[in-house]
Design a protein around this motif. Structure first.
Motif, short mmCIF file in Angstrom:
data_model
loop_
_atom_site.label_atom_id
_atom_site.label_comp_id
_atom_site.label_asym_id
_atom_site.label_seq_id
_atom_site.Cartn_x
_atom_site.Cartn_y
_atom_site.Cartn_z
N SER A 218 0.86 -1.18 0.00
CA SER A 218 0.00 0.00 0.00
C SER A 218 0.90 1.23 0.00
N LEU A 219 1.35 1.59 -1.21
CA LEU A 219 2.25 2.72 -1.34
C LEU A 219 1.46 4.02 -1.21
N LYS A 220 2.06 4.98 -0.54
CA LYS A 220 1.37 6.24 -0.29
C LYS A 220 1.29 7.10 -1.55
N SER A 222 1.68 8.30 -5.59
CA SER A 222 1.54 7.77 -6.94
C SER A 222 2.90 7.73 -7.62
N GLU A 223 3.81 8.64 -7.20
CA GLU A 223 5.18 8.62 -7.76
C GLU A 223 5.87 7.30 -7.45
N ALA A 224 5.68 6.81 -6.21
CA ALA A 224 6.31 5.54 -5.82
C ALA A 224 5.72 4.39 -6.62
N LYS A 225 4.40 4.42 -6.82
CA LYS A 225 3.74 3.36 -7.62
C LYS A 225 4.28 3.36 -9.04
N GLU A 226 4.44 4.55 -9.60
CA GLU A 226 4.96 4.66 -10.96
C GLU A 226 6.39 4.18 -11.07
N LEU A 227 7.19 4.57 -10.08
CA LEU A 227 8.60 4.16 -10.10
C LEU A 227 8.71 2.65 -10.00
N ALA A 258 10.43 9.03 -4.11
CA ALA A 258 9.71 7.78 -4.41
C ALA A 258 10.62 6.57 -4.15
N PHE A 259 11.90 6.73 -4.49
CA PHE A 259 12.87 5.65 -4.29
C PHE A 259 13.01 5.32 -2.80
N SER A 260 13.09 6.36 -1.97
CA SER A 260 13.16 6.15 -0.51
C SER A 260 11.91 5.44 -0.01
N SER A 265 9.29 0.83 2.34
CA SER A 265 8.13 -0.07 2.31
C SER A 265 8.53 -1.49 1.93
N LYS A 266 9.84 -1.71 1.77
CA LYS A 266 10.41 -3.04 1.48
C LYS A 266 9.96 -3.64 0.14
N CYS A 267 9.56 -2.77 -0.78
CA CYS A 267 9.32 -3.25 -2.14
C CYS A 267 10.65 -3.55 -2.81
#
Ligand code: MN
Ligand code: MN
Length: 301
Positions: A218-220, A222-227, A258-260, A265-267
């Motif tokens: 559950s990424l906070k 949208s940048e992280a989801k895209e990355l 987003a990388f951080s 989040s251990k993805c």
């Protein structure tokens, strides 16, 4: 193994071997490490392969897993020992090879021991060989030259889009009756250090190589989801360098936050740099070998 798959392994192996030899020719004292990484990785792409992991340039007591971070300012120190470890894949079929470039006459024998140990190990490999026989050979050769193997670094089987798959090939003798599987592909990689050294590696504080470990979280942002999606598309489950994100994002560093988030989040997992525990220099040699039904092929020869 189907012929077309073996063909891809052979192509990956040829590219990896060519790049390794080119690196032996061009690496010099004072050369920026980032230049070594980028020349190797660009050459892999130019020859029609893809890097299976970031080019590792590990200096002296750093045994493995160093690749340049973005804007790295480090250079090859004078009198050093430089391990260049190259991974190439063709459609996910991986060849893994390494060499040690020595700028210190004092350590030349240690590099030689690593090469002889690799050669001797390959000589005993045949379909269904007991793995501990290969390991004992590596250890015996290293000790015969008056050095010590790193006992907690191992060779490994490679799989489709997976660097470390299946069985390990330890560099020291052990009690096990596991065998190499006909049709398997194995990276053999003796690591050698000084006789008086600890003979093991520890995790260092730095981490410059990453890998996707899970897609769903559950990424906070949208940048992280895209990355995460971009990482999955570009590198799948193979290790990558932060430098490679520039290939997606250009010079703009908008991906940093987003990388951080993906790390916390251990993805993604991060590989720590491995350092010889007593700070002693380490030499490495590596080839990838296809074990067929009847004979073997050294893919990276
Ligand atoms: Mn390697
Ligand atoms: Mn390897």
């Amino acid at each position: 193994m189907p012929n077309d798959v073996l063909e891809k392994y052979i192509r990956a192996g040829r590219i990896a071997a060519r790049v390794r030899e080119e690196m032996r020719r061009i690496v010099r004292e004072g050369m920026p490490l980032i230049e070594i990484c980028e020349i190797a990785e660009d050459m892999i792409r130019k020859l029609g392969g893809s890097p299976a992991f970031p080019c590792n340039v590990s200096v002296n007591e750093v045994a493995a897993h160093y690749t340049s971070p973005p804007k790295d300012t480090r250079v090859v120190p004078s009198g050093s020992l430089v391990k260049v470890d190259i991974g190439v894949h063709v459609d996910g079929y991986i060849a893994d090879t390494a060499t040690t470039i020595c700028f210190n006459p004092e350590y030349e024998n240690m590099v030689y021991a690593a090469e002889r140990a690799l050669e001797a190990a390959i000589k005993v490999i045949r379909p269904s060989v007991i793995i501990s026989k290969v390991s004992s050979e590596i250890e015996a050769v290293i000790e015969r030259y008056g050095f010590k193997p790193i006992y907690n670094l191992s060779g490994h089987e490679v799989g489709h889009y997976v660097i470390h798959a299946g069985k390990s090939i330890p560099n020291v003798s052990h009690l096990s009756i596991e065998r190499m599987r006909p049709g398997g592909v194995y990276a053999i990689e003796p690591f050698v250090t000084l006789k008086g050294a600890a003979g093991r590696v520890e995790d260092g504080p730095e981490k410059y190589i990453f890998r996707l470990v899970k897609m769903k979280a559950s990424l906070k942002s949208s940048e992280a989801k895209e990355l995460l999606k971009a990482i999955e598309t570009n590198f799948r489950t193979l290790p990558f360098a932060e430098r490679w994100l520039n290939r997606i994002y250009g010079q703009n560093e908008s991906y940093k936050r987003a990388f951080s988030e993906l790390l916390s989040s251990k993805c993604l997992m991060a590989y720590p740099v491995f350092i010889e525990a007593s700070g002693s220099p380490v030499a490495q040699a590596e080839h990838t070998v296809y074990v067929g039904e009847k004979d073997i092929i050294v893919l990276t020869a």
